[in-house]
Motif scaffolding. Structure first.
Motif, short mmCIF file in Angstrom:
data_model
loop_
_atom_site.label_atom_id
_atom_site.label_comp_id
_atom_site.label_asym_id
_atom_site.label_seq_id
_atom_site.Cartn_x
_atom_site.Cartn_y
_atom_site.Cartn_z
N SER A 39 -44.76 10.06 40.86
CA SER A 39 -43.66 9.69 39.97
C SER A 39 -44.16 9.36 38.57
CB SER A 39 -42.90 8.50 40.56
OG SER A 39 -41.90 8.07 39.67
N VAL A 42 -45.35 12.56 36.81
CA VAL A 42 -44.24 13.39 36.35
C VAL A 42 -43.61 12.80 35.10
CG1 VAL A 42 -41.88 14.13 36.95
CG2 VAL A 42 -43.74 14.45 38.58
N GLN A 43 -43.51 11.48 35.03
CA GLN A 43 -42.94 10.84 33.85
C GLN A 43 -43.81 11.09 32.62
OE1 GLN A 43 -39.92 9.41 33.79
NE2 GLN A 43 -39.76 9.95 35.94
N LYS A 49 -42.89 18.08 35.61
CA LYS A 49 -41.50 17.87 36.03
C LYS A 49 -40.77 19.21 36.09
CE LYS A 49 -37.38 15.18 35.04
NZ LYS A 49 -36.77 14.16 34.21
N THR A 50 -40.97 20.05 35.08
CA THR A 50 -40.34 21.37 35.05
C THR A 50 -40.82 22.21 36.23
OG1 THR A 50 -40.19 21.28 32.64
CG2 THR A 50 -40.02 23.46 33.66
N ILE A 52 -41.95 21.19 39.16
CA ILE A 52 -41.38 20.66 40.40
C ILE A 52 -39.92 21.05 40.53
CG2 ILE A 52 -40.74 18.53 41.59
CD1 ILE A 52 -43.39 17.34 40.49
N GLU A 53 -39.17 20.93 39.45
CA GLU A 53 -37.75 21.28 39.49
C GLU A 53 -37.57 22.77 39.77
OE1 GLU A 53 -36.32 19.77 35.78
OE2 GLU A 53 -36.09 17.73 36.57
N THR A 54 -38.42 23.60 39.21
CA THR A 54 -38.35 25.04 39.46
C THR A 54 -38.63 25.33 40.93
OG1 THR A 54 -39.04 25.51 37.20
CG2 THR A 54 -39.28 27.30 38.80
N LYS A 56 -38.08 23.33 43.45
CA LYS A 56 -36.92 22.89 44.23
C LYS A 56 -35.81 23.93 44.17
CE LYS A 56 -37.50 17.89 43.85
NZ LYS A 56 -36.91 16.66 43.28
N GLU A 57 -35.58 24.50 42.98
CA GLU A 57 -34.54 25.50 42.83
C GLU A 57 -34.87 26.73 43.68
OE1 GLU A 57 -34.35 26.20 38.63
OE2 GLU A 57 -33.46 24.24 38.22
N ASN A 58 -36.12 27.12 43.73
CA ASN A 58 -36.52 28.28 44.51
C ASN A 58 -36.39 28.01 46.02
OD1 ASN A 58 -37.09 29.81 42.26
ND2 ASN A 58 -39.24 29.28 42.24
#
Length: 61
Positions: A39, A42-43, A49-50, A52-54, A56-58
């Protein structure tokens, strides 16, 4: 022990029933330390962060 921590330890014990209570607590503490480290990282690192978010989307697709 807080309710959330107790739930984490119970979850660990459900996956690893051979662990003693002390070992389950140590494993839970280690997992919480890893989560906090991730955490914090990532902050401090927007690129991570980008990424990880990508990921998750995949996973959703």
């Amino acid at each position: 022990m807080s309710k959330n921590l107790k739930e984490y330890y119970e979850e660990i014990r459900s996956f690893c029933p051979e662990l003693s209570e002390e070992e389950a607590i140590e494993a839970g503490d280690a997992l919480l330390q890893i989560a906090k480290l991730l955490s914090d990282t990532v902050q401090e690192t927007p690129e991570l962060k980008t990424l990880i978010e990508t990921g998750k989307e995949n996973d959703i697709e």
